[in-house]
Design an enzyme around this catalytic site. Structure first.
Site, mmCIF file in Angstrom:
data_model
loop_
_atom_site.group_PDB
_atom_site.id
_atom_site.type_symbol
_atom_site.label_atom_id
_atom_site.label_comp_id
_atom_site.label_asym_id
_atom_site.label_seq_id
_atom_site.Cartn_x
_atom_site.Cartn_y
_atom_site.Cartn_z
ATOM 1 N N ASN A 135 4.853 -0.436 9.837
ATOM 2 C CA ASN A 135 4.087 0.084 10.970
ATOM 3 C C ASN A 135 4.967 0.184 12.024
ATOM 4 O OD1 ASN A 135 2.024 -0.362 13.277
ATOM 5 N ND2 ASN A 135 0.674 0.022 11.520
ATOM 6 N N HIS A 162 1.831 4.763 10.866
ATOM 7 C CA HIS A 162 1.298 3.621 10.152
ATOM 8 C C HIS A 162 2.427 3.461 8.985
ATOM 9 C CE1 HIS A 162 -3.389 4.059 10.869
ATOM 10 N NE2 HIS A 162 -2.766 4.335 11.805
ATOM 11 N N GLU A 175 2.184 3.548 5.810
ATOM 12 C CA GLU A 175 2.258 4.330 4.767
ATOM 13 C C GLU A 175 2.686 5.541 5.328
ATOM 14 O OE1 GLU A 175 -1.012 1.456 4.010
ATOM 15 O OE2 GLU A 175 -0.193 2.668 5.792
ATOM 16 N N CYS A 191 -5.833 2.521 5.457
ATOM 17 C CA CYS A 191 -6.737 3.037 6.233
ATOM 18 C C CYS A 191 -7.224 4.272 5.655
ATOM 19 C CB CYS A 191 -6.586 3.046 7.858
ATOM 20 S SG CYS A 191 -5.413 4.437 8.080
ATOM 21 N N CYS A 225 -4.328 7.033 6.029
ATOM 22 C CA CYS A 225 -3.172 6.632 4.923
ATOM 23 C C CYS A 225 -3.631 7.233 3.525
ATOM 24 C CB CYS A 225 -2.555 5.675 4.776
ATOM 25 S SG CYS A 225 -1.808 5.007 6.538
#
Length: 166
Positions: free
Chosen positions: A78, A89, A91, A116, A119
């Protein structure tokens, strides 16, 4: 970690078992805990190191990696704080670093925290069919979105992943 639980979601079926019990069977999916658990833990260790790297750089401690055929093909952490970018983020950083690979078929995304909606949307968009997460108690995330699109979500429920988020 002997008491760590596995959440395995496939389609609308959910099975929660202790890792030391019989293999989980969910919607026809069998998991051999002895081999798969070790593999998942080994890759999650790398994701945790990515999370720690992000934390050392002043960011939110979430790490991610993308694996194909037992090899890491991308990893990230992140960077929302460091780059002042709300979309950076772990990912997404991982997918950016992976670059264009044509098909994401056969890949597994590892993340220290449940993805989230942003992602999870990327997971669905790119056709990633398996996501392994370190934990989801700190942040519930978008597990149901992924599951509803046929993504297998395995939650390792690791204390180490919970602790790093404190």
């Amino acid at each position: 970690m002997a008491d760590a639980k596995l959440d395995c979601h496939v389609g609308r079926y959910r099975s929660r078992k202790l890792f030391l019990e019989n293999p989980v069977i969910a919607a026809g999916f069998e998991m051999d805990h002895s081999e798969d658990r070790k593999v998942h833990q080994d890759f999650m260790k790398v994701a945790i190191e990515e999370a720690r790297l992000g934390m050392r750089k002043g960011g939110i401690p979430i790490g991610s990696l993308l694996v194909r055929d037992g090899k890491i093909i991308g990893q990230g952490h992140n960077k929302r704080v460091q780059e002042r970018d709300p979309t950076s983020h772990a990912e997404i950083d991982c997918l950016r670093k992976t670059g264009r690979i044509g098909s994401y078929s056969g890949t597994t995304l590892y993340s220290t925290l449940m993805p989230c909606y942003l992602c999870a949307g990327a997971v669905v968009q790119f056709g990633i069919k398996k996501v392994v997460v370190g934990e989801s108690s700190t942040f519930e995330g978008a597990e149901e979105l992924m599951v509803s699109h046929g993504v297998q979500v395995i939650n390792l429920n690791l204390d180490e992943c919970k602790e790093i988020m404190k």
